[in-house]
Write an enzyme that holds these catalytic residues in place. Structure first.
Site, PDB file in Angstrom:
ATOM      1  N   TRP A 160       0.819  -1.053   0.012  1.00 27.27           N
ATOM      2  CA  TRP A 160      -0.012  -0.152  -0.020  1.00 27.27           C
ATOM      3  C   TRP A 160       0.833   1.243  -0.181  1.00 27.27           C
ATOM      4  O   TRP A 160       1.636   1.376   0.904  1.00 27.27           O
ATOM      5  CB  TRP A 160      -0.885   0.097   1.170  1.00 27.27           C
ATOM      6  CG  TRP A 160      -1.733   1.234   1.148  1.00 27.27           C
ATOM      7  CD1 TRP A 160      -1.590   2.213   2.131  1.00 27.27           C
ATOM      8  CD2 TRP A 160      -2.974   1.583   0.628  1.00 27.27           C
ATOM      9  NE1 TRP A 160      -2.594   3.251   2.124  1.00 27.27           N
ATOM     10  CE2 TRP A 160      -3.449   2.596   0.993  1.00 27.27           C
ATOM     11  CE3 TRP A 160      -3.802   0.845  -0.362  1.00 27.27           C
ATOM     12  CZ2 TRP A 160      -4.364   3.318   0.521  1.00 27.27           C
ATOM     13  CZ3 TRP A 160      -4.761   1.427  -0.915  1.00 27.27           C
ATOM     14  CH2 TRP A 160      -5.339   2.686  -0.276  1.00 27.27           C
ATOM     15  N   ILE A 161       0.790   2.023  -1.078  1.00 28.94           N
ATOM     16  CA  ILE A 161       1.428   3.296  -1.030  1.00 28.94           C
ATOM     17  C   ILE A 161       0.562   4.418  -0.710  1.00 28.94           C
ATOM     18  O   ILE A 161      -0.327   4.945  -1.064  1.00 28.94           O
ATOM     19  CB  ILE A 161       1.845   3.588  -2.586  1.00 28.94           C
ATOM     20  CG1 ILE A 161       2.666   2.320  -3.274  1.00 28.94           C
ATOM     21  CG2 ILE A 161       3.032   4.783  -2.522  1.00 28.94           C
ATOM     22  CD1 ILE A 161       3.920   2.085  -2.518  1.00 28.94           C
ATOM     23  N   ASP A 186       2.081   2.595 -20.452  1.00 29.99           N
ATOM     24  CA  ASP A 186       0.597   3.110 -20.346  1.00 29.99           C
ATOM     25  C   ASP A 186       0.613   4.145 -19.410  1.00 29.99           C
ATOM     26  O   ASP A 186      -0.341   4.268 -18.375  1.00 29.99           O
ATOM     27  CB  ASP A 186      -0.476   1.722 -19.707  1.00 29.99           C
ATOM     28  CG  ASP A 186      -1.717   2.143 -19.942  1.00 29.99           C
ATOM     29  OD1 ASP A 186      -1.995   2.983 -20.537  1.00 29.99           O
ATOM     30  OD2 ASP A 186      -2.504   1.376 -19.385  1.00 29.99           O
TER      31      ASP A 186
END
Length: 288
Positions: free
Chosen positions: A94-95, A195
């Site tokens: 989790w950032i 992307d």
């Protein structure tokens, strides 16, 4: 899905109790969750409507970027490759998001990532752009790879689904025949995120930029930079910092629409005619 996630966490050594589980935003394709255990915090994506290698391709892309030691990515703890139709998950760090402007380090670090090169273009395994399959191979010509595996791939897909027909089909076919007038055979084969729009990088609470959701390939760095300009999300400071490290070619402004064309074709094929006008304007500019 919780059972699948728990098995995944246990397989990487986190046997602690899940304290919190909540749905979070994470794009249009996957279901995304924040999960906190007694040991750590995770970002988890899940999907039942993807091929078995869907999350493997993402994990491999993140690994490729991480190994350059130039820019941060979330650590991947686990992914699975179940049969099509079964639940697939990927588990990452989790950032936490921050508020510091990281435009300059993002530009510098992306440019240094692009300085990691190979002697061939393409990639060794299939990837995805959004939810669309992206077949890959290695080629000794960027023009050949870009024409046959990128533009022609989208042309063939759009022809089969009815988004690329009539004048649009004929103009795009004509463009492919003349593509060597604008696209080089042998630029540096840079490692590209593949992307990179504004939603696929994060401002970390640790003051670092993070790249997420890659669709990696080796190719012309101008291809990557053209896409960053298509939908916004990058500041002038980002571009200046990038070019301080790795200048864009003199022909960039004339190449840019042709590189953006690939992503517009992807969006046309995924979301429909709302992107048709943008595709047609590029074709008219080069083909008439």
């Amino acid at each position: 899905m919780k059972e699948t996630v728990q098995k995944g966490l246990q397989s990487v050594g986190d046997h602690s109790k899940i304290k919190q589980w909540k749905t979070v935003g994470g794009g249009d394709i996957n279901r995304s969750f924040y999960v906190q255990t007694e040991n750590s915090e995770y970002f988890i994506k899940g999907n039942q409507d993807v091929p078995p290698h869907f999350f493997k391709a993402e994990a491999e892309g993140l690994r490729q970027i991480q190994e350059t030691n130039t820019i941060s990515v979330p650590r991947v703890h686990y992914y699975d490759e179940p049969e099509t139709g079964q639940e697939a998950v990927i588990i990452m760090d989790w950032i936490k998001t921050g508020h510091k402007d990281v435009s300059e380090p993002l530009g510098h670090q992306l440019a240094h990532m692009h300085r990691h090169t190979k002697d061939a273009y393409g990639f060794h395994s299939p990837t995805f752009v959004g939810e669309l399959d992206q077949p890959n191979t290695w080629s000794d010509s960027w023009l050949t790879y870009y024409r046959d595996f990128r533009l022609k791939g989208q042309l063939d897909y759009g022809q089969s689904t009815g988004t690329i027909t009539g004048d649009r089909y004929h103009s795009l076919t004509a463009l492919l025949e003349r593509l060597d007038e604008w696209i080089p055979h042998h630029p540096s084969a840079s490692l590209l995120h593949g992307d990179l729009w504004g939603g696929n990088w994060m401002n970390g609470a640790d003051g670092k930029p993070y790249l997420i959701d890659p669709s990696v390939l080796y190719g012309d760095h101008a291809f990557e930079m053209a896409f960053t300009e298509l939908f916004g999300g990058f500041s002038p400071a980002f571009y200046k910092a990038y070019e301080d490290v790795l200048p864009l070619p003199a022909e960039y402004e004339n190449q840019k629409p042709l590189y953006q064309l690939f992503y517009l074709l992807v969006h046309l094929n995924m979301f429909g005619e709302i992107y048709g006008g943008s595709v047609d304007r590029i074709l008219k500019r080069y083909i008439g």
